[in-house]
Scaffold this motif. Structure first.
Motif, PDB file in Angstrom:
ATOM      1  N   GLU A 167       0.925  -1.530   0.054  1.00 28.45           N
ATOM      2  CA  GLU A 167      -0.001  -0.103   0.188  1.00 28.45           C
ATOM      3  C   GLU A 167       0.993   1.167   0.018  1.00 28.45           C
ATOM      4  OE1 GLU A 167      -2.535  -3.025   2.528  1.00 28.45           O
ATOM      5  OE2 GLU A 167      -0.655  -2.839   1.382  1.00 28.45           O
TER       6      GLU A 167
ATOM      7  N   LYS B 295      -9.547   1.875  -2.425  1.00 21.67           N
ATOM      8  CA  LYS B 295      -8.873   0.717  -2.036  1.00 21.67           C
ATOM      9  C   LYS B 295      -8.254  -0.156  -2.975  1.00 21.67           C
ATOM     10  CE  LYS B 295      -6.343  -1.283   0.983  1.00 21.67           C
ATOM     11  NZ  LYS B 295      -5.405  -0.829   1.873  1.00 21.67           N
TER      12      LYS B 295
ATOM     13  N   GLU C 159      -5.704   2.184  -4.905  1.00 21.68           N
ATOM     14  CA  GLU C 159      -4.521   2.229  -4.229  1.00 21.68           C
ATOM     15  C   GLU C 159      -3.301   0.892  -3.955  1.00 21.68           C
ATOM     16  OE1 GLU C 159      -5.343   3.349  -0.127  1.00 21.68           O
ATOM     17  OE2 GLU C 159      -6.261   5.591  -0.531  1.00 21.68           O
TER      18      GLU C 159
END
Length: 368
Positions: free
Chosen positions: A10, A142, A145
């Motif tokens: 991440e 999410k 990312e």
């Protein structure tokens, strides 16, 4: 099948986010009037049914389930980049995802497409439509990312959404349609309700795009897939104000904004007027002719007929080179750049190797 495992990457997304939208991306350079390091190419529906690795990962998962699973979205989005060396990944999703996330009862039925449980056909139906909470599409943010943590520095990530008219057509018809009779009946017969519905859908579209943009996508494409059903006058009157608001409300992100529809040759000037930086062109209109219709100052994207990929290597090479030549003439006529693509999506039975060979050929042809 084994469950996907999220990899601990991440933090890479945030590092890449700081240099996001850089013109070192060939796609961004072509979209913004820069000099790309190579001819940028990507394919609509490149992450999909033509890939055996996609079919394997989807074997035990429904379409909407996959669209809301960040790990699956990441893996499916990256598959064609690994296989084909395209210059952009496009987020694996569907244009009805934000409608589902808002709470609208719908499903994506294999062989049919989106099916709406309770079609929207009256002012009362429009009045009770839910709003989209950004948290409802948090999984998509999410996923962005995760994807950005994996992409190479030269590969852009494209986010996307359906335009208000195309979303409205699904909601009103209850699913795909050949005539869009109910949609047009509401549009013509009750313009007040129509504009309330379109405004509501513009809000949903903007929210969905902002989630993707905040997560770091490098460009966005607004699909108005079914706008080609309209005349230029009707498009300008009933549709353009709402699409223009979508483009205006994301302009501050500074990323290339692409607009695309099918069968929209007569609408190209009007679709360009709503504010995109890049206009997608299907195979019915040569790219240099498209520039004559829309005027200089915009990039063009397209426009190989997807069925050419079934015609054999010699035909594919001939037609790819023709599109490249059309793109070069478009740039000479005032387009800011050319992004190679199909005129619509990759067909499910396409041999993936033909796409890989097409990419190799496109990248091998020198820029003018």
């Amino acid at each position: 099948m084994a469950q996907l495992t999220l990899m601990p990457h991440e933090s890479g997304a945030h590092n890449r986010r700081s240099r996001s939208h850089d013109s070192s991306f060939p796609l961004v350079a072509a979209a913004t009037g820069g000099r790309p390091t190579r001819r940028p190419v990507w394919f609509m529906r490149q992450a999909g049914r033509s890939l055996p690795e996609y079919r394997a990962i989807r074997a035990d998962h429904g379409m909407l389930e996959a669209c809301f699973d960040p790990a699956m979205v990441c893996e499916i989005t990256l598959q064609p980049v690994r296989r084909h060396d395209v210059d952009a990944a496009i987020l694996f999703s569907d244009i009805v995802v934000p409608l589902r996330a808002a709470g609208i009862d719908l499903d994506i039925v294999a062989g049919t497409g989106p099916v709406i449980a309770h079609p929207v056909r009256t002012a009362a139906d429009v009045a009770v439509l839910p709003r989209l909470d950004p948290a409802g599409v948090g999984a998509i943010g999410k996923a962005v990312e995760l994807i950005l943590g994996e992409l190479a520095d030269h590969t852009a990530l494209i986010g996307f959404a359906g335009a208000p008219f195309t979303l409205a057509s699904y909601l009103i018809e209850g699913g795909p349609s050949r005539t869009y009779a109910r949609t047009k009946a509401l549009m013509y017969g009750d313009p007040r309700t129509w504009n309330v519905l379109m405004g509501h859908l513009a809000d949903i579209t903007v929210t969905f795009l902002r989630v993707q943009l905040d997560a770091g996508v490098d460009a966005v494409q607004l699909f108005d897939s079914w706008a080609g059903q309209l005349s230029p006058a009707d498009y300008r009157h009933y549709v353009a104000p709402h699409s223009a608001r979508v483009f205006a409300e994301i302009a501050g992100y500074g990323v290339p904004r692409i607009h695309f529809g099918v069968g929209t040759g007569e609408l190209l000037p009007a679709m360009t007027e709503v504010g995109p930086d890049v206009i997608g062109v299907d195979w019915r209109v040569p790219l240099d002719e498209a520039v004559r219709r829309v005027g200089p100052g915009k990039a063009v994207q397209g426009n190989l007929d997807p069925t050419v990929l079934f015609a054999g290597a010699d035909v594919i090479e001939r037609e790819v080179r023709r599109v490249i030549d059309d793109g070069d003439r478009a740039v000479a006529a005032g387009a800011t750049g050319h992004i190679f693509n199909l005129g619509h999506g990759v067909l499910p039975t396409t041999d993936p190797d033909t796409l890989t060979r097409a990419v190799d050929l496109i990248h091998s042809v020198d820029l003018p």
